[in-house]
Design a protein around this motif. Structure first.
Motif, PDB file in Angstrom:
ATOM      1  N   ILE A 208       3.543   5.091  -5.100  1.00  0.00           N
ATOM      2  CA  ILE A 208       3.511   4.154  -3.976  1.00  0.00           C
ATOM      3  C   ILE A 208       2.324   3.189  -4.025  1.00  0.00           C
ATOM      4  O   ILE A 208       2.422   2.045  -3.549  1.00  0.00           O
ATOM      5  N   LYS A 209       1.222   3.617  -4.626  1.00  0.00           N
ATOM      6  CA  LYS A 209       0.049   2.733  -4.669  1.00  0.00           C
ATOM      7  C   LYS A 209       0.323   1.461  -5.463  1.00  0.00           C
ATOM      8  O   LYS A 209      -0.312   0.432  -5.238  1.00  0.00           O
ATOM      9  N   ASP A 238       8.235   5.807   0.640  1.00  0.00           N
ATOM     10  CA  ASP A 238       7.681   6.728   1.650  1.00  0.00           C
ATOM     11  C   ASP A 238       7.678   6.035   3.010  1.00  0.00           C
ATOM     12  O   ASP A 238       6.745   5.299   3.339  1.00  0.00           O
ATOM     13  N   ASN A 241       4.458   6.014   5.261  1.00  0.00           N
ATOM     14  CA  ASN A 241       3.162   5.554   4.753  1.00  0.00           C
ATOM     15  C   ASN A 241       2.564   4.508   5.689  1.00  0.00           C
ATOM     16  O   ASN A 241       3.095   3.401   5.834  1.00  0.00           O
ATOM     17  N   GLU A 242       1.443   4.870   6.296  1.00  0.00           N
ATOM     18  CA  GLU A 242       0.836   4.009   7.318  1.00  0.00           C
ATOM     19  C   GLU A 242       0.229   2.746   6.698  1.00  0.00           C
ATOM     20  O   GLU A 242       0.257   1.676   7.311  1.00  0.00           O
ATOM     21  N   GLU A 243      -0.299   2.859   5.487  1.00  0.00           N
ATOM     22  CA  GLU A 243      -0.912   1.684   4.836  1.00  0.00           C
ATOM     23  C   GLU A 243       0.150   0.608   4.584  1.00  0.00           C
ATOM     24  O   GLU A 243      -0.099  -0.591   4.781  1.00  0.00           O
TER      25      GLU A 243
END
Length: 320
Positions: A208-209, A238, A241-243
Motif C-alpha cells: 500500500i505504501k 486497504d 487505511n487512514e493515510e
C-alpha cells in the motif's frame, strides 16, 4: 610461396578432414619448415589443437599466426580468423571475458556478421551474469537501513546513494523502490519518484505504501486528480487505511483549479494526446457519448479501462 609447402598444407588439410590430427600436425609442421612466413599454416595448426581440446596450444599458435601475419602484412581476414579462434579457445575454457576481448579484437580487423551477432549475445549474457552475481538481499537490507538513517537526518543525497545500491542488490524488492521514491520526492525529482512508485506497485500490487507515496508525489506536483486516484487505489487494497483516506480528503479540498484550465493542462500530456489519436479509442469515445451505458462493456478490457481512467483523470471525459 613454396609449392612444396602448399603440398604439405593440402596433405595436412586432408588428414584434418579425416580427423587424423597426428598426421595433420606432421604435414603442417613440414609446411611451416618449408615456408615460415605463411599465416595459414599457423592458423591450420591452431585449428588442429582446438579440435584436440588443447586450448593453450591453440592460443599459442593463434598468437604466432597474428605475429607472422603482421610481419608479412597478410590479409586482415586471416588475422581476424586467428583472433576469433583464440576467442573460441578461451570460451571453451569458460574464460568468457578473455574470449570476448579476443572476439572484439577480431572484429576490429574484419566485421564478420556472424561474429558481430555472437559478440552482442555474449556482451548481453555477461552483463546479465554480472547483474545476477551482484544481487544480495542481505547487503540490500543493510544499504536500505543506512539510507533510512540519512533520510531521517534530512541528508537526502546520501540517502539516495544507499537506496540506489540497495535496489541494485535486490531489484525485485518493491519496498526499496518505495523508499527511494520518498527520497526523490524530498529532492523534488518528481518524475523519477513516480517511476519508482509505479515500479514498486508493479512488483507488489498489495504494497500500500507504493500507492500512498505516489499520491504524495502527485500532491507535491499539484496533480490533484491523479493524486486522488492513487489514494483511491490504496483504499482498494486497504479500505481502512487512514493515510489514504486523508489523502483523498486533501485532494478534494485542494483541487480548486479551474476545470477548463486543468483540462487544457492535461491535454498537453503526451500520453493523453496519444490516446486521443488512437482511432479505436476515438470510436469508443463516440460510442460512449451516444450511449453512456456502452462504457460497461469496454471497462472489462484492462487496457481500455486504463486509457479511460487516464482520460477521466485528465478531465477529458466524465465517468461515475
Amino acid at each position: 610461396m613454396s609449392d612444396a609447402a602448399i603440398a604439405e598444407k593440402d596433405l595436412g588439410n586432408a588428414a584434418y578432414k579425416q580427423k587424423d590430427f597426428e598426421t595433420a600436425h606432421v604435414h603442417y609442421d613440414k609446411a611451416i619448415e618449408l615456408d615460415s612466413t605463411n599465416i595459414t599454416f599457423y592458423n591450420n595448426k591452431a585449428a588442429v589443437f582446438f579440435e584436440e581440446k588443447k586450448y593453450a596450444e591453440c592460443v599459442k599458435f593463434c598468437e604466432k599466426a597474428i605475429e607472422i601475419g603482421r610481419e608479412t602484412r597478410a590479409d586482415y581476414k586471416l588475422i581476424a580468423k586467428a583472433m576469433s579462434r583464440a576467442g573460441n579457445a578461451f570460451q571453451k575454457q569458460g574464460e568468457l571475458k578473455t574470449a570476448l576481448s579476443w572476439f572484439q579484437r577480431s572484429l576490429s580487423e574484419f566485421r564478420d556478421p556472424e561474429l558481430v551477432k555472437k559478440v552482442k549475445e555474449m556482451e548481453k549474457a555477461l552483463k546479465e551474469a554480472e547483474r545476477l552475481a551482484y544481487i544480495n538481499p542481505q547487503l540490500a537490507q543493510e544499504e536500505k537501513n543506512q539510507g533510512n538513517d540519512f533520510f531521517k537526518k534530512g541528508d537526502y543525497p546520501s540517502a539516495m546513494k544507499h537506496y540506489n545500491e540497495a535496489v541494485k542488490r535486490d531489484p525485485e524488492n518493491a519496498v526499496l523502490y518505495s523508499n527511494r521514491a520518498a527520497c526523490l520526492t524530498k529532492l523534488m525529482e518528481f518524475q523519477r519518484a513516480l517511476e519508482d512508485c509505479d515500479t514498486c506497485i508493479k512488483k507488489d500490487p498489495k504494497f500500500i505504501k507504493g500507492y500512498i507515496r505516489k499520491g504524495a508525489c502527485l500532491v507535491a506536483m499539484r496533480e490533484w486528480s491523479k493524486a486522488q486516484r492513487a489514494y483511491e487505489d490504496a483504499l482498494a487494497v486497504d479500505p481502512s487505511n487512514e493515510e489514504a483516506r486523508e489523502g483523498v480528503r486533501t485532494c478534494l479540498r485542494s483541487n480548486d483549479e479551474d476545470p477548463e484550465k486543468a483540462k487544457e493542462r492535461s491535454m498537453a500530456d503526451p500520453e493523453v494526446q496519444e490516446i486521443l489519436r488512437d482511432p479505436g479509442m476515438r470510436m469508443i469515445l463516440e460510442q460512449m457519448s451516444n450511449d453512456p451505458g456502452a462504457v460497461r462493456e469496454h471497462l472489462k478490457n484492462p487496457e481500455i479501462f486504463q486509457k479511460l481512467m487516464k482520460l477521466r483523470d485528465a478531465g477529458v471525459i466524465q465517468m461515475r
